[in-house]
Write an enzyme that holds these catalytic residues in place. Sequence first.
Site, PDB file in Angstrom:
ATOM      1  N   ASP A  46       0.832   0.953  -2.605  1.00  0.00           N
ATOM      2  CA  ASP A  46      -0.322   1.890  -2.463  1.00  0.00           C
ATOM      3  C   ASP A  46       0.134   3.470  -2.508  1.00  0.00           C
ATOM      4  O   ASP A  46      -0.751   4.038  -2.373  1.00  0.00           O
ATOM      5  CB  ASP A  46      -0.741   1.579  -0.899  1.00  0.00           C
ATOM      6  CG  ASP A  46       0.487   1.724   0.124  1.00  0.00           C
ATOM      7  OD1 ASP A  46       1.689   2.045  -0.300  1.00  0.00           O
ATOM      8  OD2 ASP A  46       0.397   1.703   1.515  1.00  0.00           O
ATOM      9  N   SER A  47       1.192   3.363  -3.029  1.00  0.00           N
ATOM     10  CA  SER A  47       1.749   5.062  -3.606  1.00  0.00           C
ATOM     11  C   SER A  47       0.545   5.346  -4.692  1.00  0.00           C
ATOM     12  O   SER A  47       0.460   6.511  -5.165  1.00  0.00           O
ATOM     13  CB  SER A  47       2.844   4.967  -4.105  1.00  0.00           C
ATOM     14  OG  SER A  47       3.196   3.913  -4.891  1.00  0.00           O
ATOM     15  N   ASP A  85       0.832  -4.135  -2.584  1.00  0.00           N
ATOM     16  CA  ASP A  85       0.698  -3.800  -0.994  1.00  0.00           C
ATOM     17  C   ASP A  85      -0.527  -3.974  -0.564  1.00  0.00           C
ATOM     18  O   ASP A  85      -1.519  -3.714  -1.354  1.00  0.00           O
ATOM     19  CB  ASP A  85       1.040  -2.193  -1.039  1.00  0.00           C
ATOM     20  CG  ASP A  85       2.266  -1.544  -1.041  1.00  0.00           C
ATOM     21  OD1 ASP A  85       3.100  -2.480  -0.308  1.00  0.00           O
ATOM     22  OD2 ASP A  85       2.823  -0.569  -1.465  1.00  0.00           O
ATOM     23  N   LYS A 114       3.117  -7.168   0.083  1.00  0.00           N
ATOM     24  CA  LYS A 114       4.172  -6.336   0.832  1.00  0.00           C
ATOM     25  C   LYS A 114       3.264  -5.871   2.015  1.00  0.00           C
ATOM     26  O   LYS A 114       2.166  -5.184   1.803  1.00  0.00           O
ATOM     27  CB  LYS A 114       4.774  -5.283   0.054  1.00  0.00           C
ATOM     28  CG  LYS A 114       5.632  -4.298   0.705  1.00  0.00           C
ATOM     29  CD  LYS A 114       6.562  -3.599   0.109  1.00  0.00           C
ATOM     30  CE  LYS A 114       6.233  -2.450  -0.563  1.00  0.00           C
ATOM     31  NZ  LYS A 114       5.363  -1.531   0.188  1.00  0.00           N
ATOM     32  N   GLU A 116       3.552  -3.275   6.040  1.00  0.00           N
ATOM     33  CA  GLU A 116       4.629  -2.354   6.587  1.00  0.00           C
ATOM     34  C   GLU A 116       4.575  -2.667   8.034  1.00  0.00           C
ATOM     35  O   GLU A 116       3.504  -3.056   8.595  1.00  0.00           O
ATOM     36  CB  GLU A 116       4.151  -0.883   6.366  1.00  0.00           C
ATOM     37  CG  GLU A 116       4.061  -0.502   4.974  1.00  0.00           C
ATOM     38  CD  GLU A 116       3.825   1.018   4.929  1.00  0.00           C
ATOM     39  OE1 GLU A 116       3.602   1.692   5.718  1.00  0.00           O
ATOM     40  OE2 GLU A 116       3.758   1.472   3.717  1.00  0.00           O
ATOM     41  N   GLU A 183      13.071   1.963   3.449  1.00  0.00           N
ATOM     42  CA  GLU A 183      12.720   3.153   3.073  1.00  0.00           C
ATOM     43  C   GLU A 183      13.056   4.238   4.191  1.00  0.00           C
ATOM     44  O   GLU A 183      12.851   4.271   5.349  1.00  0.00           O
ATOM     45  CB  GLU A 183      11.352   3.228   2.801  1.00  0.00           C
ATOM     46  CG  GLU A 183      10.957   4.712   2.451  1.00  0.00           C
ATOM     47  CD  GLU A 183       9.454   4.824   1.602  1.00  0.00           C
ATOM     48  OE1 GLU A 183       8.539   3.679   1.732  1.00  0.00           O
ATOM     49  OE2 GLU A 183       8.988   5.830   1.323  1.00  0.00           O
TER      50      GLU A 183
HETATM   51  O1  KIV Z   1       3.873   2.091  -2.587  1.00  0.00           O
HETATM   52  C1  KIV Z   1       4.978   2.199  -2.813  1.00  0.00           C
HETATM   53  O2  KIV Z   1       5.124   2.656  -3.844  1.00  0.00           O
HETATM   54  C2  KIV Z   1       6.171   1.767  -1.985  1.00  0.00           C
HETATM   55  C3  KIV Z   1       7.372   2.046  -2.396  1.00  0.00           C
HETATM   56  C4  KIV Z   1       7.801   3.418  -1.890  1.00  0.00           C
HETATM   57  C5  KIV Z   1       8.162   1.048  -1.671  1.00  0.00           C
HETATM   58  O3  KIV Z   1       5.946   1.165  -1.043  1.00  0.00           O
END
Ligand code: KIV
Length: 273
Positions: A46-47, A85, A114, A116, A183
């Site tokens: 989600d980055s 994500d 993934k 959180e 992280e």
């Molecule tokens: O979204 C992302 O890039 C991440 C990494 C920072 C692990 O979750």
Amino acid sequence: MSLSAPAIRARKRRNGSAPIVMVTAYDEPGARYVDAAGVDIILVGDSVANVVLGHEDTLHVTIEQMCYHVRAVAAAKPKAHIVADLPWLSYHVGVADSVRNAAALIRAGAHSVKLEGGRVRRDVVRALLDAEIPVMGHLGLTPQSVLTFGGFKVQAKTREAAEWLAKDAMLLQDEGVYAVVLEGVPSIVGTRITEALEIPTIGIGAGPDTDGQVLVFHDLLGLTNHEPAKFVRQYAQLGTAITEAIGHFAADVRSGAFPSDAEAYANPEDLLN
Ligand code: KIV
């Protein structure tokens, strides 16, 4: 066949496995370059909100946008495992919704998802695994918590907070996640959680002892417009190279040096008379 979640689950360094390499990608060419480099896992993170869409945090990307980027990455047909994500609010308002959203990412081409958080996400993790969707955990400086953390701040800096985090990691393992991202925590926290778990840890700003490392594509390649975070190593300065190349193109257009005859189609005899 891409690398599977159970194969990744078995990758513990203390058992002799090579460290896991994970890099983000958000589109087909990005995934192709990352896969050609031989990484184990491509994270459609989600980055994307920060590094592609220009937002200041990850809270502004939706499940539909994530599916769009997962489809683009999957089009590269990588050998690497694709983990996607679950974005903010796609797994916070009910278990049934969370399963539907995770399934949308799988149908878009992800091999796992993934999410959180630790104990607060227990029911969701359980429901996803019940639905046969492999789950990667993510603990520590979880970017979707930026508002409650009051900024992007290193986590688990006290004994109590470190113990709390270690319990969350153990709980995720007991629920059945196949790996956990750590992280933004002190190195010793990364080391101790890695030692305590049977599943692999993948670190980003969690020191050298985790079972793998992850970096964001744009950070690693020098494609961002800000000072990189402490834990980033830039292996190239592609942003500068891109601006220089496009600058050369602009100069050639303006001087008439582009296109040359070799870059133009030949004129057929018929059109010359
Ligand atoms: O979204 C992302 O890039 C991440 C990494 C920072 C692990 O979750």
